[in-house]
Scaffold this motif. Structure first.
Motif, short mmCIF file in Angstrom:
data_model
loop_
_atom_site.label_atom_id
_atom_site.label_comp_id
_atom_site.label_asym_id
_atom_site.label_seq_id
_atom_site.Cartn_x
_atom_site.Cartn_y
_atom_site.Cartn_z
N HIS A 96 -5.52 6.25 -0.55
CA HIS A 96 -5.04 7.45 -0.21
C HIS A 96 -4.56 8.40 -1.60
CE1 HIS A 96 -0.66 6.98 -0.64
NE2 HIS A 96 -0.90 5.53 -0.12
N ASN A 97 -4.27 9.68 -1.09
CA ASN A 97 -3.96 10.69 -2.13
C ASN A 97 -2.62 11.35 -1.83
OD1 ASN A 97 -4.83 12.26 -0.18
ND2 ASN A 97 -6.08 13.67 -1.36
N GLN A 98 -1.80 10.65 -0.82
CA GLN A 98 -0.75 11.32 -0.36
C GLN A 98 -0.87 12.37 0.79
OE1 GLN A 98 2.31 9.75 -1.23
NE2 GLN A 98 1.03 8.69 -2.64
N ALA A 99 -2.15 12.52 0.99
CA ALA A 99 -2.45 13.41 2.38
C ALA A 99 -3.35 12.72 3.19
CB ALA A 99 -3.11 14.70 1.81
N VAL A 100 -4.35 12.13 2.91
CA VAL A 100 -5.41 11.49 3.85
C VAL A 100 -5.63 10.21 3.11
CG1 VAL A 100 -6.43 13.63 4.74
CG2 VAL A 100 -7.39 12.59 2.59
N ILE A 119 -11.86 4.19 17.77
CA ILE A 119 -12.25 3.43 18.91
C ILE A 119 -10.94 2.87 19.83
CG2 ILE A 119 -12.51 0.85 18.12
CD1 ILE A 119 -15.13 1.53 19.98
N ASP A 120 -9.80 2.57 18.90
CA ASP A 120 -8.69 2.07 19.62
C ASP A 120 -7.53 2.97 18.96
OD1 ASP A 120 -6.80 0.78 20.95
OD2 ASP A 120 -6.72 -0.80 19.66
N PRO A 121 -7.19 4.14 19.46
CA PRO A 121 -6.43 5.16 19.06
C PRO A 121 -5.00 4.37 18.48
CG PRO A 121 -7.15 6.11 21.01
CD PRO A 121 -7.46 4.44 21.14
N HIS A 122 -4.28 4.73 17.51
CA HIS A 122 -3.17 4.22 17.19
C HIS A 122 -2.18 5.57 16.82
CE1 HIS A 122 -0.01 2.47 14.34
NE2 HIS A 122 -0.43 1.20 14.95
N SER A 123 -0.96 5.24 17.02
CA SER A 123 -0.16 6.34 16.73
C SER A 123 0.06 7.08 15.45
CB SER A 123 1.30 5.93 17.23
OG SER A 123 1.96 4.95 16.69
N GLU A 124 -0.21 6.27 14.47
CA GLU A 124 -0.18 6.84 13.09
C GLU A 124 -1.44 7.53 12.59
OE1 GLU A 124 2.56 6.59 10.88
OE2 GLU A 124 3.76 5.78 12.47
N ILE A 125 -2.57 7.41 13.51
CA ILE A 125 -3.65 8.27 12.92
C ILE A 125 -4.14 9.37 13.93
CG2 ILE A 125 -6.17 7.63 12.82
CD1 ILE A 125 -5.45 4.73 12.06
N VAL A 142 2.13 12.35 6.71
CA VAL A 142 1.77 12.14 5.36
C VAL A 142 3.09 11.37 4.94
CG1 VAL A 142 0.23 14.15 4.89
CG2 VAL A 142 2.74 14.38 4.41
N ALA A 143 4.14 11.46 5.57
CA ALA A 143 5.46 10.52 4.91
C ALA A 143 5.19 9.11 5.25
CB ALA A 143 6.79 11.09 5.95
N HIS A 144 4.22 8.97 6.27
CA HIS A 144 3.79 7.49 6.51
C HIS A 144 2.49 7.19 6.09
CE1 HIS A 144 6.99 8.37 9.79
NE2 HIS A 144 7.67 7.65 9.03
N ILE A 145 1.97 7.73 5.00
CA ILE A 145 0.45 7.58 4.63
C ILE A 145 0.36 5.90 4.25
CG2 ILE A 145 0.94 8.05 2.26
CD1 ILE A 145 -2.19 9.34 4.08
N ASP A 146 1.30 5.28 3.60
CA ASP A 146 1.05 4.06 3.35
C ASP A 146 0.89 3.11 4.48
OD1 ASP A 146 1.40 4.18 0.60
OD2 ASP A 146 3.61 4.31 0.45
N LYS A 147 1.68 3.30 5.64
CA LYS A 147 1.60 2.70 6.71
C LYS A 147 0.14 2.99 7.35
CE LYS A 147 3.88 1.44 11.13
NZ LYS A 147 4.83 1.61 11.99
N CYS A 148 -0.16 4.26 7.33
CA CYS A 148 -1.67 4.48 7.84
C CYS A 148 -2.88 3.84 7.18
CB CYS A 148 -1.73 6.17 7.95
SG CYS A 148 -3.21 6.63 8.49
#
Length: 159
Positions: A96-100, A119-125, A142-148
């Motif tokens: 990631h680049n801190q944005a996507v 296919i299986d929606p997630h709240s972080e995506i 973007v604050a949770h990009i690592d988790k995403c």
């Protein structure tokens, strides 16, 4: 008899190598155009069915090029994508680049990978955009990009 078979094997390897080199250097939208290029290289008497077999052996796929036309393309590993192969084998890297979050795939695999993330929606995506060999995963924050990125890795079996 064995000498004849060895000669045929050598010719097949030369033809396969020539076909692979042409596909790496040029864009072909039809098998006939590829066949003509092989004939111009001195491989006379090549039929369309021979070209079709070569494309299959090389794991060639047809993808949309920059002009919007479907063209033959070698996969990175020069092997076909198989149903029994794991999804992670189609992924080159995830970062990631801190944005996507960016998922780099073998050519032709990105839309399948994007679909598997969606296919299986997630709240972080929020969603994905899949091209030919790149998937962009848009995070909710973007604050949770690592988790995403971690969620994408888990979904795709890349740890």
């Amino acid at each position: 008899m064995n000498e004849t078979l060895e000669l045929i094997d050598a010719d097949e390897k030369t033809l396969t190598a020539a076909c692979k080199k042409l596909l790496q250097q040029q864009s072909f939208t039809t098998q006939n155009k590829l066949r003509e290029a092989l004939v111009n290289l001195g491989f006379g008497g090549i039929s369309q069915s021979t070209v079709s077999r070569l494309l299959s052996q090389l794991g060639v796929i047809k993808v949309q090029n920059a002009c919007g036309k479907k063209a033959y393309c070698l996969t990175v590993e020069s092997a076909p994508v198989r149903v029994e192969s794991s999804i992670s084998s189609q992924i080159e890297f995830i970062t990631h680049n801190q944005a996507v979050v960016v998922v780099k795939t073998h050519p032709g695999s990105a839309q399948l990978i994007a679909r598997l993330v969606d296919i299986d929606p997630h709240s972080e995506i929020l969603g994905t955009v899949g091209g030919n060999d790149t998937v962009l995963v848009i995070p909710k924050s973007v604050a949770h990009i690592d988790k995403c990125e971690q969620i994408v890795r888990i979904r795709l079996g890349v740890h």
